[in-house]
Design an enzyme around this catalytic site. Structure first.
Site, short mmCIF file in Angstrom:
data_model
loop_
_atom_site.label_atom_id
_atom_site.label_comp_id
_atom_site.label_asym_id
_atom_site.label_seq_id
_atom_site.Cartn_x
_atom_site.Cartn_y
_atom_site.Cartn_z
N ASP A 13 0.82 -1.22 0.00
CA ASP A 13 0.00 0.00 0.00
C ASP A 13 0.85 1.27 0.00
O ASP A 13 0.42 2.31 0.49
CB ASP A 13 -0.94 0.03 1.23
N LYS A 16 2.24 2.18 -5.18
CA LYS A 16 2.90 1.69 -6.41
C LYS A 16 2.04 1.98 -7.63
O LYS A 16 2.56 2.31 -8.70
CB LYS A 16 3.18 0.18 -6.31
N GLY A 40 -4.26 -4.17 -4.38
CA GLY A 40 -5.23 -3.15 -4.78
C GLY A 40 -4.45 -1.93 -5.18
O GLY A 40 -3.96 -1.19 -4.33
N HIS A 41 -4.24 -1.74 -6.48
CA HIS A 41 -3.43 -0.61 -6.94
C HIS A 41 -4.34 0.53 -7.40
O HIS A 41 -5.04 0.42 -8.39
CB HIS A 41 -2.48 -1.08 -8.05
N GLN A 223 2.19 -5.98 -3.10
CA GLN A 223 2.53 -6.06 -1.67
C GLN A 223 3.85 -5.32 -1.43
O GLN A 223 4.13 -4.37 -2.13
CB GLN A 223 2.58 -7.52 -1.18
N ARG A 302 -10.37 -2.70 4.93
CA ARG A 302 -9.98 -2.74 6.34
C ARG A 302 -9.19 -1.49 6.71
O ARG A 302 -8.36 -1.03 5.93
CB ARG A 302 -9.09 -3.97 6.62
P1 IMP Z 1 -2.68 -12.74 1.63
O1 IMP Z 1 -1.77 -12.12 0.65
O2 IMP Z 1 -4.14 -12.55 1.33
O3 IMP Z 1 -2.33 -14.18 1.92
O4 IMP Z 1 -2.46 -11.98 3.04
C1 IMP Z 1 -1.25 -12.10 3.79
C2 IMP Z 1 -0.89 -10.76 4.43
O5 IMP Z 1 -0.51 -9.83 3.42
C3 IMP Z 1 -2.05 -10.10 5.20
O6 IMP Z 1 -1.50 -9.39 6.30
C4 IMP Z 1 -2.61 -9.11 4.19
O7 IMP Z 1 -3.26 -8.03 4.82
C5 IMP Z 1 -1.33 -8.66 3.51
N1 IMP Z 1 -1.55 -8.19 2.13
C6 IMP Z 1 -1.81 -8.93 1.04
N2 IMP Z 1 -1.91 -8.14 -0.06
C7 IMP Z 1 -1.70 -6.89 0.36
C8 IMP Z 1 -1.64 -5.63 -0.32
O8 IMP Z 1 -1.78 -5.52 -1.54
N3 IMP Z 1 -1.38 -4.56 0.46
C9 IMP Z 1 -1.16 -4.66 1.80
N4 IMP Z 1 -1.20 -5.80 2.47
C10 IMP Z 1 -1.47 -6.92 1.75
#
Ligand code: IMP
Length: 434
Positions: A13, A16, A40-41, A223, A302
């Protein structure tokens, strides 16, 4: 040759999407290399907000090709939904998007398994996005995954799917969760998933041929470094390599074809989901950052956890990714603060640590060591030249740069494309001129 990887230097977040959107016109192809629709870009163009999850942000630029590489996990129904949404905004996707035949597909049983796993973990849950990302990568590593290329053989695909659903049902039953009906999943999902078959290609061959032909590629990481499955705050991480090395394995473009790494970091820090976050603020300042920065997840809505800038994390991210130039985002969010802090080390049992401990439970216990700075308390919103920034804002940026060990070429002063400073004579400016 100009092939640049854009990576997040914190917990995702960082912004990017805005940077990729801004520099995409100076590249021929934009490629995603890991993650899935957990990302989520957000891109804001002429005041209109677009959130992209799977499709590279380059799609918003006419004539640019976009690639979903082999390292990405693709939920076919979510991809189709996203394509429809993009086309509804008048952007042509047809003929501009390729999906690697080696990219693994997310199916409904992945989501069901993830929900059951997270519920089972109780207080120790990772706080995932519940999109099926982790279980899909588990299938990939266990060598039973179903890939986009399998869509070209529907009968074989149905057989693989039935076998995987039977295995998943055994696990779901053991965890007290409801089971899935293999026949109905195959009937409804496979039929729709087949619509992406025309986009499926050997994207590694495509990308390498394009590089040979003199085209430039922008690799869009998802991420962030601290969510990387190897280098992040394990086990509170995502299941892929969002760091720059992932761009090579996740697309099939060799590392020696990557010319630069652009690191994106916020002027403060945020994190979604569980896990250690040493500089987290639980007070009115944390709340102010959340409200002024609109810190709510682009994918899940969230509220994000907010805190001071962590230079230990920044320095680590520069090292792990080989960052050659930095973009600092959301500078304007700090405008009203009377005082700012930067974490320079972690105190643990009376000792100052300058590197990140590998053990998340130790990182949970450290106390941040701070340097304090006076706030500039004037608006930086929309400023486009470095010299126009208040002196105290420049001092803050200079110290960030010094502490993390890399030059800052871009400063974002608002969500729109135009609310951006790109420093004269910088590496980034050079890419944008050539
Ligand atoms: P997952 O990628 O859904 O398995 O989540 C694993 C962890 O990565 C969790 O803490 C999510 O909130 C975090 N996460 C996954 N994708 C993003 C993103 O694009 N931005 C921020 N946090 C993310």
């Amino acid at each position: 040759m100009k092939n640049v990887v854009v990576i997040g230097m914190q917990w995702g977040d960082e912004g990017k999407g805005k940077v990729v959107d801004l520099i995409a016109p100076h590249f021929d192809i934009v490629a995603r290399y890991q993650g899935g629709h957990n990302a989520g870009h957000t891109v804001i163009i002429n005041g209109e907000r677009h959130v992209l999850h799977l499709v590279p942000s380059g799609i918003m630029h006419e004539g640019k090709m976009c690639v979903i590489g082999n390292g990405v996990v693709v939920d076919p129904l979510e991809l189709l939904k996203e394509i429809k949404e993009i086309e509804a905004r008048g952007v042509k996707v047809d003929g501009r998007l390729l999906v690697s035949s080696r990219a693994h597909l997310i199916w409904p049983y992945h989501r069901a398994l993830e929900k059951a796993n997270e519920e089972h973990r109780g207080e120790n849950k990772v706080g995932t996005t519940l999109r099926g990302i982790g279980p899909c990568y588990e299938d990939k590593s266990a060598r039973r995954g179903i890939r986009a290329g399998d869509l070209l053989y529907p009968e074989l695909l149905r057989d693989k799917l039935s076998a995987n659903i039977a295995d998943a049902n055994t696990l779901l039953k053991a965890k007290g969760a409801s089971v899935l009906d293999a026949v109905s999943v195959s009937e409804s999902v496979v039929e729709q998933a087949n619509q992406i078959a025309p986009m499926v290609a050997d994207t590694a061959v495509y990308l390498n041929a394009q590089i040979k032909a003199g085209k430039n590629i922008l690799f869009e990481g998802a991420q962030g470094t601290m969510l990387d499955v190897d280098h992040g705050t394990y086990p509170f991480v995502t299941s892929s390599n969002g760091t720059s090395g992932g761009a090579a394995t996740g697309t099939g473009v060799p590392p020696n074809h990557i010319t630069d790494v652009l690191g994106i970091m916020k002027a403060y820090t945020t994190r979604v989901g569980s896990g250690p976050f040493p500089t987290e603020l639980f007070d009115a300042t944390g709340e102010l950052l959340r409200e002024r920065g609109h810190e709510y997840g682009a994918s899940t809505g969230r509220p994000r956890r907010c805190g001071w800038f962590d230079a230990v994390v920044g320095r680590y991210a520069v090292a792990i990714n080989g960052v050659t130039t930095i973009a600092v985002m959301k500078m304007d969010v700090l405008d009203t603060l009377a005082e700012l802090k930067i974490c320079t080390a972690y105190r643990y049992k009376g000792v100052d640590l300058t590197e990140i401990p590998h053990d998340a439970s130790i990182l949970e216990m450290v106390e941040p060591v701070y340097e304090t700075f006076p706030g500039w308390q004037s608006s930086t919103v929309g400023i486009t030249s470095y010299e126009e920034l208040p002196e105290k804002a420049r001092a803050y940026l200079d110290r960030l740069s010094e502490l993390v060990g890399c030059q800052i070429d871009l400063i974002s002063t608002g969500p729109d494309r135009v609310e951006t400073i790109i420093r004269d004579g910088s590496r980034l400016k050079q890419w944008m001129q050539n």
